[in-house]
Scaffold this active site. Structure first.
Site, PDB file in Angstrom:
ATOM      1  N   GLU A   1      11.805  -4.743  15.814  1.00  0.00           N
ATOM      2  CA  GLU A   1      12.440  -6.058  15.877  1.00  0.00           C
ATOM      3  C   GLU A   1      13.960  -6.003  15.821  1.00  0.00           C
ATOM      4  O   GLU A   1      14.634  -7.015  16.020  1.00  0.00           O
ATOM      5  CB  GLU A   1      11.899  -6.941  14.746  1.00  0.00           C
ATOM      6  CG  GLU A   1      10.430  -7.300  14.961  1.00  0.00           C
ATOM      7  CD  GLU A   1       9.840  -8.126  13.838  1.00  0.00           C
ATOM      8  OE1 GLU A   1      10.433  -8.131  12.730  1.00  0.00           O
ATOM      9  OE2 GLU A   1       8.790  -8.750  14.050  1.00  0.00           O
TER      10      GLU A   1
ATOM     11  N   GLU B   1      -2.831  11.561   8.200  1.00  0.00           N
ATOM     12  CA  GLU B   1      -1.861  11.499   7.107  1.00  0.00           C
ATOM     13  C   GLU B   1      -1.936  12.692   6.159  1.00  0.00           C
ATOM     14  O   GLU B   1      -1.108  12.819   5.255  1.00  0.00           O
ATOM     15  CB  GLU B   1      -2.064  10.213   6.303  1.00  0.00           C
ATOM     16  CG  GLU B   1      -3.327  10.164   5.484  1.00  0.00           C
ATOM     17  CD  GLU B   1      -3.434   8.900   4.653  1.00  0.00           C
ATOM     18  OE1 GLU B   1      -3.618   9.037   3.421  1.00  0.00           O
ATOM     19  OE2 GLU B   1      -3.336   7.794   5.207  1.00  0.00           O
TER      20      GLU B   1
END
Length: 270
Positions: A82, A113
């Site tokens: 953004e 992960e």
């Protein structure tokens, strides 16, 4: 780490959730959510330290990387994605990386992960340098991908920080500037997409917004460097020019088209 207690795995303050009616579920969730902003407020000194360090590094060409897995990784990518439309910076100044790569943005890649070496490998593809900053995001504070990335970044001379929901976790030990938001146990035990995720989003908002303001991407209270990429944003830009120059909509529209950004229009016509 014998004194380390994983708060995010603590039992919920509520039980027999399946017996609650819908209104009770929502009211109790909302009561838990009300605690989040206060928990974030306690971390403002550390957030301040991080933003001040980021400003100096950004003004010298540094970049900001977020690394995370699951919800935490997605929140970092959201914040990074953004920045260009909102503040007009190139997409390569704030970058979000997630364990498992882009496929993990939409679909869970849980085992990704677990590799403590992979985050640094991912960072190295960006020609990482000492001018850059790495923020590891992990509610648990124990995610190998994140801890390994932060440790490697710090060993290689980068500024490191973390956002976690477990004080005294391995991740807080690894990062130079730890931000540990204690929001307490989740409404659904261990579901860190809830309060923990909300707190991470608030902190990410604070870091990136404060950074953009400090490096001059905001004027007054306006996003004067936003990308004019759709009708809504063009209309918003015209109204910013109207207000800034005290002119009517049509004149402001002409000037915005002429100069290509709110900032340039205001600077050229004042």
């Amino acid at each position: 780490m014998s004194d380390y207690k994983k708060i995010t795995e603590s039992p919920s303050n509520y039980d027999d959730l399946e017996k609650m009616d819908t209104a009770s579920i929502l009211v109790n969730m909302n009561n838990e959510d009300k605690k989040v902003a206060d928990a974030v407020a306690l971390c403002i000194p550390q957030i301040t330290k991080l933003v001040d360090a980021l400003v100096e590094r950004f003004e010298n060409g540094g970049r900001l990387f977020y690394i995370g897995a699951g919800t935490s990784g997605r929140l970092g990518i959201l914040d990074a994605s953004e920045i260009p439309p909102t503040y007009g910076l190139p997409h390569d100044r704030v970058i979000g990386l997630i364990a498992g790569g882009d496929v993990a943005i939409r679909r869970s890649v849980e085992q990704a992960e677990d590799d403590p070496r992979q985050a640094w490998k991912d960072l190295e593809t960006y020609n990482i340098s000492k001018a850059d900053t790495v923020i590891g995001i992990a509610a648990s504070g124990t995610t190998p991908y994140v801890i390994g990335g932060v440790k490697s970044a710090r060993e290689n001379g980068l500024l490191t920080a973390c956002i976690t929901n477990n004080p005294n976790s391995p991740l807080t030990e690894a990062a130079e500037i730890p931000i540990a938001i204690n929001v307490g146990p989740e409404f659904v035990t261990g579901s860190t997409r809830m309060k923990s995720g909300t707190s991470q989003k608030l902190v990410l908002n604070m870091i990136s917004t404060a950074l953009m303001i400090r490096i001059g991407r905001v004027k007054g209270n306006k996003m004067v460097n936003m990308q004019l990429s759709n009708i809504k944003l063009v209309d918003r830009g015209v109204r910013y020019v109207m207000e800034g120059l005290n002119i009517d909509y049509d004149k402001a529209s002409v000037l915005l088209k002429k100069h290509g950004s709110v900032k340039k229009a205001l600077e050229a016509e004042r």
